[in-house]
Design a protein around this motif. Structure first.
Motif, short mmCIF file in Angstrom:
data_model
loop_
_atom_site.label_atom_id
_atom_site.label_comp_id
_atom_site.label_asym_id
_atom_site.label_seq_id
_atom_site.Cartn_x
_atom_site.Cartn_y
_atom_site.Cartn_z
N MET B 20 -23.73 0.22 48.68
CA MET B 20 -22.99 0.23 47.43
C MET B 20 -21.72 -0.62 47.55
N GLY B 21 -21.38 -1.25 46.48
CA GLY B 21 -20.13 -2.00 46.43
C GLY B 21 -20.14 -3.35 47.12
N VAL B 22 -21.28 -3.77 47.65
CA VAL B 22 -21.29 -5.07 48.33
C VAL B 22 -21.31 -6.23 47.33
N GLY B 23 -21.62 -5.92 46.07
CA GLY B 23 -21.57 -6.97 45.05
C GLY B 23 -22.94 -7.40 44.53
N LYS B 24 -23.90 -6.54 44.62
CA LYS B 24 -25.25 -6.88 44.17
C LYS B 24 -25.27 -7.19 42.67
N SER B 25 -24.65 -6.28 41.90
CA SER B 25 -24.66 -6.47 40.45
C SER B 25 -23.87 -7.70 40.06
N CYS B 26 -22.79 -7.94 40.79
CA CYS B 26 -21.97 -9.12 40.50
C CYS B 26 -22.74 -10.40 40.78
N LEU B 27 -23.51 -10.37 41.85
CA LEU B 27 -24.32 -11.56 42.16
C LEU B 27 -25.32 -11.83 41.03
N PHE B 36 -17.97 -13.61 36.41
CA PHE B 36 -17.71 -12.60 37.42
C PHE B 36 -17.23 -11.33 36.74
N MET B 37 -17.77 -10.22 37.16
CA MET B 37 -17.33 -8.95 36.60
C MET B 37 -16.39 -8.31 37.59
N ALA B 38 -15.10 -8.30 37.25
CA ALA B 38 -14.10 -7.81 38.21
C ALA B 38 -14.24 -6.31 38.44
N ASP B 39 -14.42 -5.56 37.38
CA ASP B 39 -14.60 -4.14 37.63
C ASP B 39 -15.98 -3.68 37.15
N PRO B 41 -19.03 -1.36 37.26
CA PRO B 41 -19.30 0.04 37.66
C PRO B 41 -20.47 0.09 38.64
N HIS B 42 -20.51 1.17 39.40
CA HIS B 42 -21.64 1.35 40.31
C HIS B 42 -22.92 1.34 39.52
N THR B 43 -23.91 0.77 40.10
CA THR B 43 -25.21 0.80 39.45
C THR B 43 -25.85 2.16 39.75
N ILE B 44 -26.13 2.87 38.71
CA ILE B 44 -26.81 4.15 38.91
C ILE B 44 -28.15 4.02 38.23
N ALA B 68 -29.52 0.39 42.78
CA ALA B 68 -28.34 1.16 43.14
C ALA B 68 -28.21 1.18 44.66
N GLY B 69 -27.00 0.99 45.15
CA GLY B 69 -26.81 0.95 46.59
C GLY B 69 -26.44 2.29 47.20
N GLN B 70 -26.05 3.23 46.37
CA GLN B 70 -25.58 4.50 46.92
C GLN B 70 -26.69 5.20 47.69
N GLY B 123 -24.19 -12.69 52.86
CA GLY B 123 -22.87 -12.13 53.16
C GLY B 123 -21.99 -12.42 51.96
N ASN B 124 -21.74 -11.40 51.16
CA ASN B 124 -21.01 -11.61 49.91
C ASN B 124 -19.51 -11.44 50.11
N LYS B 125 -18.78 -11.83 49.09
CA LYS B 125 -17.31 -11.80 49.05
C LYS B 125 -16.71 -12.82 50.03
N ALA B 126 -17.37 -13.94 50.16
CA ALA B 126 -16.90 -14.99 51.05
C ALA B 126 -15.54 -15.52 50.63
N ASP B 127 -15.15 -15.22 49.41
CA ASP B 127 -13.81 -15.65 48.97
C ASP B 127 -12.70 -14.87 49.66
N LEU B 128 -13.02 -13.72 50.21
CA LEU B 128 -11.99 -12.88 50.84
C LEU B 128 -11.91 -13.18 52.34
N SER B 154 -20.18 -15.99 47.30
CA SER B 154 -19.16 -15.21 46.60
C SER B 154 -19.56 -15.06 45.15
N ALA B 155 -19.76 -13.82 44.75
CA ALA B 155 -20.08 -13.56 43.35
C ALA B 155 -18.86 -13.84 42.49
N LYS B 156 -17.71 -13.88 43.13
CA LYS B 156 -16.49 -14.10 42.37
C LYS B 156 -16.34 -15.58 42.01
N THR B 157 -16.42 -16.44 43.02
CA THR B 157 -16.23 -17.86 42.74
C THR B 157 -17.55 -18.53 42.34
N1 LIG Z 1 -13.51 -10.61 45.84
C1 LIG Z 1 -14.77 -10.38 45.52
N2 LIG Z 1 -15.10 -9.20 44.96
C2 LIG Z 1 -16.38 -8.97 44.67
C3 LIG Z 1 -17.37 -9.93 44.91
N3 LIG Z 1 -18.53 -9.44 44.49
C4 LIG Z 1 -18.29 -8.19 44.01
N4 LIG Z 1 -16.99 -7.91 44.11
C5 LIG Z 1 -16.36 -6.68 43.72
O1 LIG Z 1 -16.94 -5.64 44.46
C6 LIG Z 1 -17.11 -4.49 43.68
C7 LIG Z 1 -18.53 -4.00 43.75
O2 LIG Z 1 -19.40 -4.93 43.17
P1 LIG Z 1 -20.78 -4.51 42.56
O3 LIG Z 1 -21.47 -5.73 42.14
O4 LIG Z 1 -20.63 -3.46 41.57
O5 LIG Z 1 -21.49 -3.89 43.82
P2 LIG Z 1 -22.96 -3.34 43.92
O6 LIG Z 1 -23.51 -3.82 45.20
O7 LIG Z 1 -23.72 -3.64 42.71
O8 LIG Z 1 -22.72 -1.78 44.04
P3 LIG Z 1 -23.70 -0.60 43.61
O9 LIG Z 1 -24.13 -0.88 42.25
O10 LIG Z 1 -22.91 0.64 43.73
O11 LIG Z 1 -24.82 -0.62 44.58
C8 LIG Z 1 -16.67 -4.83 42.27
O12 LIG Z 1 -15.41 -4.32 42.04
C9 LIG Z 1 -16.64 -6.32 42.27
O13 LIG Z 1 -15.62 -6.79 41.44
C10 LIG Z 1 -16.98 -11.17 45.50
O14 LIG Z 1 -17.78 -12.09 45.75
N5 LIG Z 1 -15.68 -11.34 45.79
#
Ligand SMILES: Nc1nc2c(ncn2[C@@H]2O[C@H](COP(=O)(O)OP(=O)(O)OP(=O)(O)O)[C@@H](O)[C@H]2O)c(=O)[nH]1
Ligand SMILES: [Mg+2]
Lengths: 924, 215
Positions: B20-27, B36-39, B41-44, B68-70, B123-128, B154-157
């Motif tokens: 969870m939270g690794v950024g799957k939905s954002c990708l 990019f979706m900054a906030d 929500p967890h995928t349920i 869902a990653g949980q 490997g996500n969040k490479a921007d950090l 990076s799902a962000k950039t």
């Molecule tokens: N800086 C940064 N933040 C990211 C990136 N991708 C996702 N995030 C943040 O990480 C958090 C979790 O992202 P999600 O896409 O919801 O994660 P998820 O893997 O879908 O999580 P679950 O749905 O719970 O399994 C969010 O607050 C995003 O804004 C990224 O590439 N860079």
């Protein structure tokens, strides 16, 4: 029910209703010709009617079930011709619903009608038939549907009695029609048609009645007067693209008519200006009636007269060969001769490629481009139409070439129209015939045939044969000598007919600054000196239709003397839409992405008011409900359903149900879903000992959409209900005062973990209930026959499980029922399953039966004996409690001797007889 | 021009898995919406998105399932692996725990998909970069040892997002070309010719008509 019978009754014998379907009108989209608002959502029949070779779509309204012809009335007729179109559309509301109506849009020129057909194979079949009929019509380019037969539908009198009678509702309308004839005739005239959308829009109700037929007249009119000025200047594809985003996405998922393709194509077309720019290209147009002669002189003075080499050449000839051979076999040596002559005479400063040559008897057209442009020419097609003898032969008519130059569709026509000064109407007719009959069949079979007028640019040249009338020959020649072409032009039939919009509507011709090109003595510049001594005329003309066209020159070429005509040429600067590849690619990607996005947006979606549901203190046989609200926040309606997870038989644990477990949710609508927990005897045992928990994840699935997980949690309060006798015998305290692991260990191990205390003889819970009944209810009327109260059962259960309050609550009946429920809840019955078969085997013998019971595990035997003793006591008081052996045996045998499998009636009897041995007083 | 120049000829099913939270939905969102979706929500549950891509000159429709990653949903999300042609296995480069769990995700992916399913490690969040907790090299090595494609994204950039989906698609396409992926197998996760996306029941995935697949 087949309404075809009723409909067939309304038709004449030669008309045949091939198929019909029932539908209801949706909205009328831009019904330019009239409004049908009084009919919105009315039910209708839509039928494909065939007569001879032409096909029409009849629209009927109806009353009742349309049993006879009297029940239907004809509302409208759509000719299934090349202007006809039927596409499937869907409204967002119907999205994602399997079994939704099929909505189709029928259009004919400016008229559009949307009808919903019921879901199912019948509608599919209907549409299939309709499409078939339509494509048949389109395929036979040589065949012009004759619509005369329809006229009888417009007549109040005449026709068979059947028709008259059957069309009663329409008949009334027809009366009005006859008064309207003047109007409908006027509508034929170009100036009325020219403003038809606005004009028609203002027409009011009373005329509605007459419209159906009148429209038919109008259509017939416009059909013949092909390319009526009323037509909006836009492509068909653009027209069919005015769907909402939602139904675009809908269409994508159902690959039909290549919709995704069409969608992209229309979007590209609509946004053409974003990736194209106009660039002028010079088109050299030339026409020459060579009077059957072979080339005798160089054509260079005619074809190479421009200072710089033109980009495109379109060279037309008429009367290439007047021989019978040419006429009958369409074969002539003149073709290569003239082709060579033309090729040699093209502008010397550039290299040209002959892209296409097309000839019909003596009418020929050649299309050349500069070599460097050849790569930008595509979709080249050629067609011919004869309008000569018998309206068919190629001595008169036209040949045409269409092509796409960069992004502009161009059509060039070379025609030879009817001769003779008085025949100008005939010439107009030839023009209209050419327009309606000349259809290009494209490579893509999905595309309907393309008419001349569908092109961005139409270039029309040839011997149009219009003459100068109402002036005597001398007068004409005099004006020519004075070079007063302007005055002379006023007597030109073509100009006059065009001014009246009787022919070449929408076409432009440049000013004529040259003397008439007909008729000369061959080999000279002298006017015809033959017997007939024809008056000079501008037979040979060049016209165009389209935007961004400028004429640089328009001239005749007197130096050429091969024919009795002089050749004519015109140099046009035409703005061609040139594609910017970069911008095109960008736009294309954008459109594809946009369609993807729409598709994603149209994935059904809902919000749930909660995703976690907690059930606090769930008790045995006590309902608990938690609700959540489902709100459809998506762009489409959706169908939801709780679905099972992999390898699971049901969507939830057995103690949980969802109500409703599935349903349909319109856009913006919401529904409450109750999740209900109910623990019964089959689920209680595992919950009691913590083998199972109030925990589950439900998957709420949206059809074609997301899945949502719902987490269910809670705690279960252990109960003696559903706990084995052996365990209960080890519990001196109420079960809820015992730690769960201890209870679990007892149940699993069977032996007391503490080791110290001796197990109880019977579970104290049984003792409490039986003792209570023994002391208070031995004479209770209808004991075990009358139901207890549910609320009191809950109190009794709680008392047994917690020891609170101090004494057993509830009425005698409630306690009696609690006892029965208790026996029922035992995971292992009082007579354990393993002894069941033995009991059946020896039910007949009292001694044998007793023997079996004596072999039961101690605590079970104790309970059995205890209960039997109690029941015998009850029987002693049967005067009061109305019980007898039969009743008690029936009730208790079912609880004490449960079958491990399904029990049949015979078995049931045996168990009762078995148990009766123990109820007989003197047994002991 | 061919009859259907704009249409897609394949559908590939993808799943995205990982903690969870690794950024799957954002990708997924970045891929389908370029945002990019900054906030987020967890995928349920399981969401899905589609996009048409060009792979080696072929139009391919990707149908992507985001799970869902949980941990608590793990048992349920396993139902969705079946019939995937590609799996995106995602960890967060700033959280080592998400990397440590990869082997368990990989086990699931291997057990629940067919042997030809293409798995790409992301490997996500490479921007950090500043918060990096997992080096590129070790992840690269892990990927190589397990025969996975690998990219940091990076799902962000948006960096490498497109590429991640494309790389997997290319590999799948290649498998089709060289015949190692049998399109007729019900679980190939690839459909030839466009057809209606099947949201379908979890359990009612089409059964292989012939040989019982015991993978
Ligand atoms: N800086 C940064 N933040 C990211 C990136 N991708 C996702 N995030 C943040 O990480 C958090 C979790 O992202 P999600 O896409 O919801 O994660 P998820 O893997 O879908 O999580 P679950 O749905 O719970 O399994 C969010 O607050 C995003 O804004 C990224 O590439 N860079
Ligand atoms: Mg997510």
């Amino acid at each position: 029910m087949d309404q075809s019978v009723a409909i067939q009754e309304t038709l004449a014998t030669e008309e045949d209703c091939i198929t019909s379907d029932r539908g209801h009108f949706e909205t009328l989209v831009k019904a330019a010709v009239r409004t049908w608002h009084h009919k919105v959502a009315a039910f209708c029949f839509i039928c494909v009617i065939v007569c001879a070779c032409s096909v029409r779509l009849f629209i009927y309204t109806h009353r009742r079930m349309a049993i006879t012809a009297d029940d239907v009335s004809l509302e409208d007729i759509f000719p299934v011709s090349r202007h006809f179109e039927v596409v499937e559309v869907s409204s967002p509301d119907e999205l994602a619903i399997l079994g939704a109506d099929t909505r189709i849009r029928v259009s004919f020129q400016e008229e559009v009608l949307e009808v919903s057909l019921p879901f199912g194979s019948h509608s599919r079949f209907f549409l299939g038939e309709l499409n078939k009929a339509w494509s048949d019509v389109c395929k036979s380019s040589s065949h012009v549907p004759k619509f005369e037969w329809l006229h009888k539908h417009s007549k109040t009198t005449g026709g068979q009695a059947v028709i008259k009678q059957s069309l009663t509702p329409l008949g009334a309308k027809m009366t009005k029609l006859s008064k309207q004839t003047g109007l409908s005739q006027r509508l034929h005239t170009p100036d009325a048609v020219a403003h038809s959308p606005a004009h028609q829009g203002t027409r009011a109700g009373p005329e509605i009645a007459a419209r159906a037929v009148q429209n038919e007249w109008e259509r017939y009119g416009t059909c013949l007067g092909e390319g009526g000025a009323g037509r909006e200047d836009r492509n068909d594809m653009v027209r069919s693209s005015s769907h909402t985003p939602a139904n675009k996405a809908q269409m994508l998922s159902i690959p039909q008519f290549g919709l995704r393709d069409n969608l992209i194509r229309c979007e590209l077309l609509k946004n053409e200006d974003q990736y194209t720019h106009l660039q002028d290209f010079s088109f050299f147009l030339a026409t020459y009636n060579v009077n059957g002669q072979a080339p005798k002189e160089s054509l260079a003075p005619w074809l190479s007269c421009s200072s710089s080499p033109p980009d495109v050449y379109c060279v037309g000839f008429q009367e290439l060969d007047l021989s019978k051979e040419a006429f009958f076999f369409n074969d002539t040596p003149r073709e290569p001769e003239w082709m060579r002559a033309v090729s040699e005479a093209l502008h010397p400063d550039a290299k040209y490629a002959l892209v296409k040559l097309v000839r019909l008897v003596g009418i020929m057209l050649m299309f050349y481009v500069k070599r460097e442009h050849a790569g930008f020419i595509s979709e080249v097609e050629a067609e011919t139409v004869g309008t000569g003898i018998m309206g068919r032969m190629g001595n008169k008519g036209a040949v045409a070439i269409r092509f796409r130059f960069h992004n502009t569709d161009v059509c060039v026509v070379s025609s030879h129209l009817a001769a003779h000064i008085e025949e100008f109407e005939r010439r107009n007719q030839d023009y209209r015939d050419i327009c309606s009959r000349l259809q290009f069949r494209l490579l893509d079979p999905g595309c309907p045939p393309l008419a001349i007028m569908k092109h961005n640019v139409v270039l029309w040249l040839g011997d149009l044969n219009y003459r100068i009338s109402d002036l005597d020959v001398d007068h004409v020649k005099n004006l020519i000598t004075k070079k007063d072409f302007e005055t002379l032009h006023n007597y030109d039939q073509l100009k006059r007919q065009m001014d009246e919009e009787a022919v070449f509507e929408g076409f432009v011709e440049g000013d004529i600054q040259f003397q008439p090109t007909y008729k000369y003595d061959t080999g000279s510049d002298d006017w015809d000196t033959s017997e007939k001594c024809r008056a000079p005329a501008w037979c040979d003309r060049i016209l165009w239709r389209g935007k961004n066209i400028k004429q640089s020159t328009y001239q005749s070429h007197m130096t050429l003397k091969t024919s009795d005509h002089k050749p004519v040429s015109s140099l046009l600067q035409i703005g061609i839409k040139v594609v910017n590849e970069e911008a095109y690619k960008k736009k294309f990607e954008e459109i594809v992405r946009c369609i993807d996005k729409m598709e994603n947006e149209c994935i059904p979606s809902v919000t749930l008011s909660r995703r976690e549901l907690h059930f606090q203190d769930v008790k045995y046989m006590e309902h608990q409900t938690e609700s959540l609200t489902l709100f459809n926040d998506g762009q489409v309606p959706c169908q939801f359903e709780f679905i099972q997870k992999l390898d699971e038989p049901t969507y939830s644990k057995p103690w949980l149900t969802a109500n409703p477990p599935k349903g349909f949710l319109a856009q913006g609508a919401q529904v409450d879903i109750d999740l209900e927990v109910f623990v019964n005897r089959s689920t209680a045992p595992d919950l009691n000992i913590g083998l199972e928990h109030i925990e589950d994840i439900l998957v709420l699935h949206l059809e074609r959409g997301k899945d949502y997980f719902l987490s269910v949690s809670g705690n279960y309060l252990a109960s003696c209900y559903g706990t084995p006798i052996s365990t209960l015998c080890q519990l001196r305290e109420p079960i809820r005062d015992m730690p769960l692991p201890a209870v679990r260990a007892l149940t699993k191990g069977g032996e007391s973990p503490e080791g110290g205390d001796k197990p109880l003889g019977i579970p104290k819970e049984i003792w409490m209930m039986v003792d209570h009944l023994f002391r208070n209810a031995i004479k209770q009327e209808d004991l075990f026959q009358q139901p207890g109260l549910r609320s009191e059962f809950q109190e009794i259960r709680d008392y047994l499980d917690t020891g609170v309050p101090d004494s057993l609550p509830g009425s005698n009946h409630s306690v009696a029922e609690a006892l029965l429920l208790f026996l029922e809840s035992l995971p292992e019955p009082v007579v354990p399953y393993s002894f069941y078969q033995q009991c059946l085997d020896c039910y007949a013998s009292a001694t044998q039966s007793k023997k079996v019971i004596s072999m039961l595990p101690q605590c079970h035997k104790n309970v059995f004996d205890y209960l039997a003793a109690f029941l015998r006591e009850l029987l002693k008081n049967s005067d009061h409690n109305n019980l007898d052996v039969n009743i008690l045996a029936t009730i208790f045998a079912a609880l004490l001797l449960r079958s491990p499998t399904k029990q049949d009636l015979a078995e049931k009897r045996k168990t009762q007889e078995f148990f009766q041995h123990f109820l007989v007083q003197d047994l002991s | 021009m061919t009859a259907a120049p704009y249409n897609y000829s394949y559908i590939f099913k993808y799943i995205i898995i990982g903690d969870m939270g690794v950024g799957k939905s954002c990708l997924l969102h970045q891929f389908t919406e370029k945002k990019f979706m900054a906030d987020c929500p967890h995928t349920i549950g399981v969401e899905f998105g589609t996009r048409i891509m060009e792979v080696n000159g072929q139009k391919v429709k990707l149908q992507i399932w985001d799970t869902a990653g949980q941990e608590r949903f793990r048992a349920v999300t396993r139902s969705y692996y079946r019939g995937a042609a590609g799996a995106l296995m995602v960890y967060d480069i700033t959280r080592r725990s998400t990397y440590n769990h990869l082997s368990s995700w990989l086990t699931d992916a291997r057990n629940l998909t067919n042997p030809n399913t293409v798995i790409i490690l992301i490997g996500n969040k490479a921007d950090l970069e500043a918060q990096r907790d997992v080096t590129y090299e070790e992840a690269k090595q892990f990927a190589e040892e397990n025969g996975l494609l690998f990219l940091e994204a990076s799902a962000k950039t948006g960096e490498n997002v497109e590429e991640a989906f494309l790389e997997a698609a290319k590999r799948i396409y290649q498998n089709i070309q060289d015949g190692s992926l049998d399109l007729n197998a019900a679980e190939s996760g690839v459909q030839h010719k466009p057809s209606v996306p099947q949201g379908g029941r979890l359990s009612s995935d089409t059964q292989p008509a012939k040989e019982g697949c015991s993978c």
